[in-house]
Design a protein around this motif. Structure first.
Motif, PDB file in Angstrom:
ATOM      1  N   LYS A   1       0.843  -1.206   0.000  1.00  0.00           N
ATOM      2  CA  LYS A   1       0.000   0.000   0.000  1.00  0.00           C
ATOM      3  C   LYS A   1       0.873   1.249   0.000  1.00  0.00           C
ATOM      4  CE  LYS A   1      -4.541  -0.835   1.985  1.00  0.00           C
ATOM      5  NZ  LYS A   1      -5.430  -0.532   3.108  1.00  0.00           N
ATOM      6  N   ALA A   2       1.899   1.243   0.831  1.00  0.00           N
ATOM      7  CA  ALA A   2       2.798   2.395   0.898  1.00  0.00           C
ATOM      8  C   ALA A   2       3.486   2.616  -0.444  1.00  0.00           C
ATOM      9  CB  ALA A   2       3.837   2.193   2.002  1.00  0.00           C
ATOM     10  N   ASP A   3       3.905   1.530  -1.071  1.00  0.00           N
ATOM     11  CA  ASP A   3       4.560   1.616  -2.378  1.00  0.00           C
ATOM     12  C   ASP A   3       3.602   2.158  -3.437  1.00  0.00           C
ATOM     13  OD1 ASP A   3       6.624   1.094  -4.368  1.00  0.00           O
ATOM     14  OD2 ASP A   3       5.357  -0.598  -4.995  1.00  0.00           O
ATOM     15  N   ARG A   4       2.360   1.651  -3.450  1.00  0.00           N
ATOM     16  CA  ARG A   4       1.373   2.094  -4.443  1.00  0.00           C
ATOM     17  C   ARG A   4       0.967   3.554  -4.210  1.00  0.00           C
ATOM     18  NH1 ARG A   4       1.935  -2.927  -5.166  1.00  0.00           N
ATOM     19  NH2 ARG A   4       1.027  -4.051  -6.887  1.00  0.00           N
ATOM     20  N   MET A   5       0.827   3.954  -2.936  1.00  0.00           N
ATOM     21  CA  MET A   5       0.466   5.342  -2.641  1.00  0.00           C
ATOM     22  C   MET A   5       1.591   6.285  -3.056  1.00  0.00           C
ATOM     23  SD  MET A   5      -2.582   5.695  -1.674  1.00  0.00           S
ATOM     24  CE  MET A   5      -2.420   7.416  -1.321  1.00  0.00           C
ATOM     25  N   LYS A   6       2.820   5.879  -2.838  1.00  0.00           N
ATOM     26  CA  LYS A   6       3.967   6.688  -3.254  1.00  0.00           C
ATOM     27  C   LYS A   6       3.948   6.866  -4.767  1.00  0.00           C
ATOM     28  CE  LYS A   6       9.017   6.679  -3.040  1.00  0.00           C
ATOM     29  NZ  LYS A   6      10.193   5.907  -2.614  1.00  0.00           N
ATOM     30  N   ARG A   7       3.690   5.783  -5.494  1.00  0.00           N
ATOM     31  CA  ARG A   7       3.609   5.860  -6.955  1.00  0.00           C
ATOM     32  C   ARG A   7       2.453   6.733  -7.413  1.00  0.00           C
ATOM     33  NH1 ARG A   7       3.166   0.338  -9.373  1.00  0.00           N
ATOM     34  NH2 ARG A   7       2.038   1.349 -11.035  1.00  0.00           N
ATOM     35  N   LEU A   8       1.299   6.616  -6.749  1.00  0.00           N
ATOM     36  CA  LEU A   8       0.129   7.413  -7.108  1.00  0.00           C
ATOM     37  C   LEU A   8       0.381   8.900  -6.877  1.00  0.00           C
ATOM     38  CD1 LEU A   8      -2.815   7.602  -8.033  1.00  0.00           C
ATOM     39  CD2 LEU A   8      -3.502   7.162  -5.662  1.00  0.00           C
ATOM     40  N   LYS A   9       0.968   9.238  -5.736  1.00  0.00           N
ATOM     41  CA  LYS A   9       1.284  10.644  -5.444  1.00  0.00           C
ATOM     42  C   LYS A   9       2.256  11.200  -6.463  1.00  0.00           C
ATOM     43  CE  LYS A   9       0.432  10.345  -0.489  1.00  0.00           C
ATOM     44  NZ  LYS A   9       1.030  10.309   0.844  1.00  0.00           N
ATOM     45  N   ARG A  10       3.284  10.434  -6.785  1.00  0.00           N
ATOM     46  CA  ARG A  10       4.284  10.886  -7.757  1.00  0.00           C
ATOM     47  C   ARG A  10       3.664  11.024  -9.148  1.00  0.00           C
ATOM     48  NH1 ARG A  10       8.357  14.014  -8.757  1.00  0.00           N
ATOM     49  NH2 ARG A  10       9.907  13.111 -10.109  1.00  0.00           N
ATOM     50  N   LEU A  11       2.802  10.093  -9.522  1.00  0.00           N
ATOM     51  CA  LEU A  11       2.126  10.143 -10.815  1.00  0.00           C
ATOM     52  C   LEU A  11       1.261  11.390 -10.919  1.00  0.00           C
ATOM     53  CD1 LEU A  11       1.434   8.537 -13.469  1.00  0.00           C
ATOM     54  CD2 LEU A  11      -0.515   7.611 -12.195  1.00  0.00           C
ATOM     55  N   CYS A  12       0.516  11.688  -9.855  1.00  0.00           N
ATOM     56  CA  CYS A  12      -0.335  12.882  -9.849  1.00  0.00           C
ATOM     57  C   CYS A  12       0.511  14.158  -9.892  1.00  0.00           C
ATOM     58  CB  CYS A  12      -1.247  12.878  -8.634  1.00  0.00           C
ATOM     59  SG  CYS A  12      -2.522  11.612  -8.708  1.00  0.00           S
ATOM     60  N   GLU A  13       1.629  14.132  -9.198  1.00  0.00           N
ATOM     61  CA  GLU A  13       2.527  15.290  -9.186  1.00  0.00           C
ATOM     62  C   GLU A  13       3.111  15.547 -10.583  1.00  0.00           C
ATOM     63  OE1 GLU A  13       6.964  15.844  -7.488  1.00  0.00           O
ATOM     64  OE2 GLU A  13       5.477  15.276  -5.977  1.00  0.00           O
ATOM     65  N   LEU A  14       3.525  14.495 -11.246  1.00  0.00           N
ATOM     66  CA  LEU A  14       4.129  14.641 -12.574  1.00  0.00           C
ATOM     67  C   LEU A  14       3.121  15.043 -13.644  1.00  0.00           C
ATOM     68  CD1 LEU A  14       6.546  11.580 -12.626  1.00  0.00           C
ATOM     69  CD2 LEU A  14       7.167  13.992 -12.448  1.00  0.00           C
ATOM     70  N   ASN A  15       1.858  14.639 -13.473  1.00  0.00           N
ATOM     71  CA  ASN A  15       0.831  14.913 -14.472  1.00  0.00           C
ATOM     72  C   ASN A  15      -0.098  16.046 -14.069  1.00  0.00           C
ATOM     73  OD1 ASN A  15       0.985  12.781 -16.734  1.00  0.00           O
ATOM     74  ND2 ASN A  15       1.312  11.628 -14.846  1.00  0.00           N
ATOM     75  N   GLU A  16       0.320  16.849 -13.116  1.00  0.00           N
ATOM     76  CA  GLU A  16      -0.515  17.962 -12.653  1.00  0.00           C
ATOM     77  C   GLU A  16      -0.813  18.901 -13.817  1.00  0.00           C
ATOM     78  OE1 GLU A  16      -0.471  21.360  -9.161  1.00  0.00           O
ATOM     79  OE2 GLU A  16       1.055  19.799  -9.211  1.00  0.00           O
ATOM     80  N   GLY A  17      -2.093  19.172 -14.039  1.00  0.00           N
ATOM     81  CA  GLY A  17      -2.508  20.064 -15.113  1.00  0.00           C
ATOM     82  C   GLY A  17      -2.725  19.350 -16.440  1.00  0.00           C
ATOM     83  N   SER A  18      -2.360  18.094 -16.534  1.00  0.00           N
ATOM     84  CA  SER A  18      -2.549  17.310 -17.750  1.00  0.00           C
ATOM     85  C   SER A  18      -3.342  16.067 -17.393  1.00  0.00           C
ATOM     86  CB  SER A  18      -1.193  16.903 -18.330  1.00  0.00           C
ATOM     87  OG  SER A  18      -1.368  15.998 -19.384  1.00  0.00           O
ATOM     88  N   CYS A  19      -4.482  15.903 -18.016  1.00  0.00           N
ATOM     89  CA  CYS A  19      -5.353  14.791 -17.645  1.00  0.00           C
ATOM     90  C   CYS A  19      -5.606  13.910 -18.871  1.00  0.00           C
ATOM     91  CB  CYS A  19      -6.661  15.332 -17.067  1.00  0.00           C
ATOM     92  SG  CYS A  19      -7.587  14.081 -16.182  1.00  0.00           S
ATOM     93  N   THR A  20      -4.606  13.125 -19.245  1.00  0.00           N
ATOM     94  CA  THR A  20      -4.753  12.234 -20.389  1.00  0.00           C
ATOM     95  C   THR A  20      -5.463  10.953 -19.973  1.00  0.00           C
ATOM     96  OG1 THR A  20      -2.643  11.144 -20.004  1.00  0.00           O
ATOM     97  CG2 THR A  20      -2.610  13.114 -21.414  1.00  0.00           C
ATOM     98  N   LEU A  21      -5.954  10.229 -20.943  1.00  0.00           N
ATOM     99  CA  LEU A  21      -6.670   8.994 -20.671  1.00  0.00           C
ATOM    100  C   LEU A  21      -5.761   7.949 -20.022  1.00  0.00           C
ATOM    101  CD1 LEU A  21      -9.304   7.414 -20.882  1.00  0.00           C
ATOM    102  CD2 LEU A  21      -8.609   6.701 -23.167  1.00  0.00           C
ATOM    103  N   THR A  22      -4.537   7.824 -20.501  1.00  0.00           N
ATOM    104  CA  THR A  22      -3.617   6.837 -19.910  1.00  0.00           C
ATOM    105  C   THR A  22      -3.276   7.191 -18.464  1.00  0.00           C
ATOM    106  OG1 THR A  22      -1.738   8.005 -20.896  1.00  0.00           O
ATOM    107  CG2 THR A  22      -2.581   6.111 -22.101  1.00  0.00           C
ATOM    108  N   PHE A  23      -3.122   8.473 -18.168  1.00  0.00           N
ATOM    109  CA  PHE A  23      -2.878   8.917 -16.795  1.00  0.00           C
ATOM    110  C   PHE A  23      -4.071   8.561 -15.913  1.00  0.00           C
ATOM    111  CE2 PHE A  23      -3.830  12.639 -13.958  1.00  0.00           C
ATOM    112  CZ  PHE A  23      -3.041  12.231 -12.906  1.00  0.00           C
ATOM    113  N   GLN A  24      -5.280   8.833 -16.384  1.00  0.00           N
ATOM    114  CA  GLN A  24      -6.483   8.511 -15.612  1.00  0.00           C
ATOM    115  C   GLN A  24      -6.582   7.010 -15.347  1.00  0.00           C
ATOM    116  OE1 GLN A  24      -9.772  10.099 -17.863  1.00  0.00           O
ATOM    117  NE2 GLN A  24      -9.875  11.930 -16.590  1.00  0.00           N
TER     118      GLN A  24
END
Length: 156
Positions: free
Chosen positions: A97-120
């Motif tokens: 869970k900690a690993d997945r949450m870290k990845r999710l936070k980083r993914l959201c941080e990197l894609n901030e302002g861009s909402c592509t289908l693959t990101f979603q």
């Protein structure tokens, strides 16, 4: 539960594609040839030598990491592919869970302002893997489509 695992090939496929499909493989018990039994073991590795499976890595409920030769495995009972939030092994559930949450936070941080289908799609997969309620509590997932909106059918 996502689905039942039917053999080493299924295990290998899930482990090799863990990042794409999410979840983890948990067996209700693994019994070794020596008689030792490990309940709620989470499989982490399945290694091949050429075209043959040679070793299995798993984590016990106590957090002990074991690597055993496939010939030393007597039985793997009720192996299944489940979401991380559904793991019965508390040690691995917390770690994954900690690993997945870290990845999710980083993914959201990197894609901030861009909402592509693959990101979603990737963000939704990670959120479902850790549990939607917990993911919403830690990360702003307002960009994800709501379940009610996705069920609307347009006629004509």
């Amino acid at each position: 539960m996502r689905y039942q695992i039917n053999g080493y090939t299924d295990m290998y496929t899930v482990i090799a594609n863990e990042r794409k499909i999410g979840g983890a493989i948990e067996a209700s018990s693994i019994r070794l040839r020596t008689g030792e039994v490990y309940s709620n073991a989470v499989l982490t590795r399945l290694e091949m030598s050429g075209a043959h499976f040679c070793s299995i890595g798993f984590v016990t409920e106590e957090g002990q990491r074991l690597i055993v030769h496939v010939d030393d495995v007597s039985m793997i009972a009720d192996a299944r592919h489940v979401n991380v939030c559904e793991l019965r092994n508390d040690c691995m559930r917390a770690e994954k869970k900690a690993d997945r949450m870290k990845r999710l936070k980083r993914l959201c941080e990197l894609n901030e302002g861009s909402c592509t289908l693959t990101f979603q799609e990737e963000a939704l997969l990670l959120a479902q893997d850790v549990g939607l309620e917990e993911a919403h509590a830690q990360v702003d997932l307002s960009f994800l489509p709501q379940a009610e909106k996705s069920k609307v059918v347009r006629i004509a």
